[in-house]
Design a protein around this motif. Structure first.
Motif, PDB file in Angstrom:
ATOM      1  N   ASN A  53       0.180   3.514  -3.209  1.00  0.00           N
ATOM      2  CA  ASN A  53      -0.431   4.804  -3.125  1.00  0.00           C
ATOM      3  C   ASN A  53       0.566   6.022  -3.666  1.00  0.00           C
ATOM      4  OD1 ASN A  53      -2.466   3.408  -1.522  1.00  0.00           O
ATOM      5  ND2 ASN A  53      -1.897   4.137   0.319  1.00  0.00           N
ATOM      6  N   HIS A 101      -4.722   9.188  -1.851  1.00  0.00           N
ATOM      7  CA  HIS A 101      -3.709   9.775  -1.349  1.00  0.00           C
ATOM      8  C   HIS A 101      -2.844  10.944  -2.228  1.00  0.00           C
ATOM      9  CE1 HIS A 101      -0.167  10.001   1.516  1.00  0.00           C
ATOM     10  NE2 HIS A 101       0.569   9.577   0.558  1.00  0.00           N
ATOM     11  N   ILE A 148      -8.283   3.277   1.751  1.00  0.00           N
ATOM     12  CA  ILE A 148      -7.424   4.334   1.168  1.00  0.00           C
ATOM     13  C   ILE A 148      -6.659   3.640  -0.024  1.00  0.00           C
ATOM     14  CG2 ILE A 148      -5.196   5.930   1.312  1.00  0.00           C
ATOM     15  CD1 ILE A 148      -6.098   6.510   4.214  1.00  0.00           C
ATOM     16  N   THR A 149      -6.810   4.304  -1.441  1.00  0.00           N
ATOM     17  CA  THR A 149      -5.898   3.882  -2.345  1.00  0.00           C
ATOM     18  C   THR A 149      -5.152   5.274  -2.864  1.00  0.00           C
ATOM     19  OG1 THR A 149      -7.712   4.172  -3.936  1.00  0.00           O
ATOM     20  CG2 THR A 149      -7.584   1.987  -2.806  1.00  0.00           C
ATOM     21  N   ALA A 150      -4.518   5.011  -4.342  1.00  0.00           N
ATOM     22  CA  ALA A 150      -3.651   5.959  -4.709  1.00  0.00           C
ATOM     23  C   ALA A 150      -4.795   7.047  -5.014  1.00  0.00           C
ATOM     24  CB  ALA A 150      -2.936   5.476  -5.939  1.00  0.00           C
ATOM     25  N   MET A 195       0.783  -1.236   0.012  1.00  0.00           N
ATOM     26  CA  MET A 195       0.098   0.094  -0.067  1.00  0.00           C
ATOM     27  C   MET A 195       0.793   1.311  -0.011  1.00  0.00           C
ATOM     28  SD  MET A 195      -2.620  -1.347  -0.516  1.00  0.00           S
ATOM     29  CE  MET A 195      -3.770   0.156  -0.305  1.00  0.00           C
ATOM     30  N   GLU A 238      -4.377   4.467 -10.489  1.00  0.00           N
ATOM     31  CA  GLU A 238      -5.167   3.605  -9.636  1.00  0.00           C
ATOM     32  C   GLU A 238      -4.864   2.295 -10.124  1.00  0.00           C
ATOM     33  OE1 GLU A 238      -6.336   2.271  -6.780  1.00  0.00           O
ATOM     34  OE2 GLU A 238      -6.814   4.458  -6.608  1.00  0.00           O
TER      35      GLU A 238
END
Length: 262
Positions: free
Chosen positions: A180, A206, A201-203, A176, A185
């Motif tokens: 991120n 962030h 939370i993913t790219a 992660m 994505e």
């Protein structure tokens, strides 16, 4: 005892460093293959990210080495290897407990790092990556790296965890952290923009933090961002501006970043 601790710390430093190089390298290669030219003109930045990250590997490796030695030689920790030591349901519960505890620590220390004094002296190193790449996951000032390096080593003295689950925690943390920051994505839209994505939370989440600074502070979950009103939703991925390597070298890294306030 001292020799054993030193050797264990050195071994863990090598493991963390090699893990970083392999994981970040694979995702950087994937990025380059999927988006040719995305990293064009960013060699100085990537070199800085790798240098800071390898320094961070040594900082992460020291407490990890102490934990590994203490577990194997002294039984200091609450790490266990026999599945029968605790009920099977404890394995997923302990996984969630570690991720929540780590996420909580990260959220509040991360917000602190965005206060002007802390940002200028520490966190600007990480935000000097504009836009961040897969190599930036561990690109921290040494003092900031130290705040992240102590979390899991402290938790193993408090919360029982099976060695395989601990390995899964470290894998999630590594993957992660890299994904991120890689500028696109990898997870499907139905997850990122669906109900699950409102809490994970993913790219996309962030990325907005790296664009606006004063929002989206979490690591794994959006829980604290929601509770504290710092969640600003998902960001968009803009193609990085081409850079001239010679021009980039003329500008000191720390001087290019503003010091945002919380």
């Amino acid at each position: 005892m001292a020799t054993g601790l030193i050797l264990s710390s050195v071994a863990m430093t090598l493991i963390v460093g090699v893990r970083y190089l392999i994981t970040s390298g694979l995702f950087a290669a994937w990025t380059a293959r999927r988006f040719p030219g995305r990293l064009a003109g960013m060699r100085p930045q990537v070199r800085r990210e790798i240098a800071w990250s390898l320094a961070s590997a040594a900082i992460y490796g020291a407490p990890a080495g102490i934990v590994a030695w203490g577990w194997q030689e002294r039984g200091w920790t609450r790490i266990y290897a026999d599945v029968a030591d605790y009920p099977l349901w404890w394995m997923p519960v302990s996984l969630l407990a570690y991720l929540l505890a780590h996420d909580t620590w990260f959220y509040w220390t991360h917000r602190l790092m965005h206060r002007p004094w802390w940002f200028k002296r520490m966190h600007s190193v990480h935000h000097d990556s504009r836009p961040p790449t897969a190599w930036a996951a561990m690109s921290f000032h040494p003092w900031e790296a130290a705040t992240g390096a102590i979390v899991i080593p402290l938790l193993v003295f408090v919360i029982p965890i099976h060695i395989a689950v601990l390995g899964l925690v470290l894998t999630i943390m590594t993957v992660m952290g890299v994904t991120n920051h890689m500028g696109w994505e990898m997870f499907p839209r139905i997850m990122v923009q669906g109900k699950l994505g409102k809490w994970l939370i993913t790219a996309s989440h962030h990325e907005l933090h790296h664009q606006k600074y004063r929002c989206n502070y979490g690591l794994y979950f959006r829980l604290w961002d929601h509770l504290c009103g710092t969640d600003r939703g998902l960001g968009t991925f803009a193609a990085p501006r081409p850079r001239d390597d010679r021009h980039d070298r003329r500008q000191p890294a720390a001087g290019r970043q503003p010091a945002p306030v919380d």
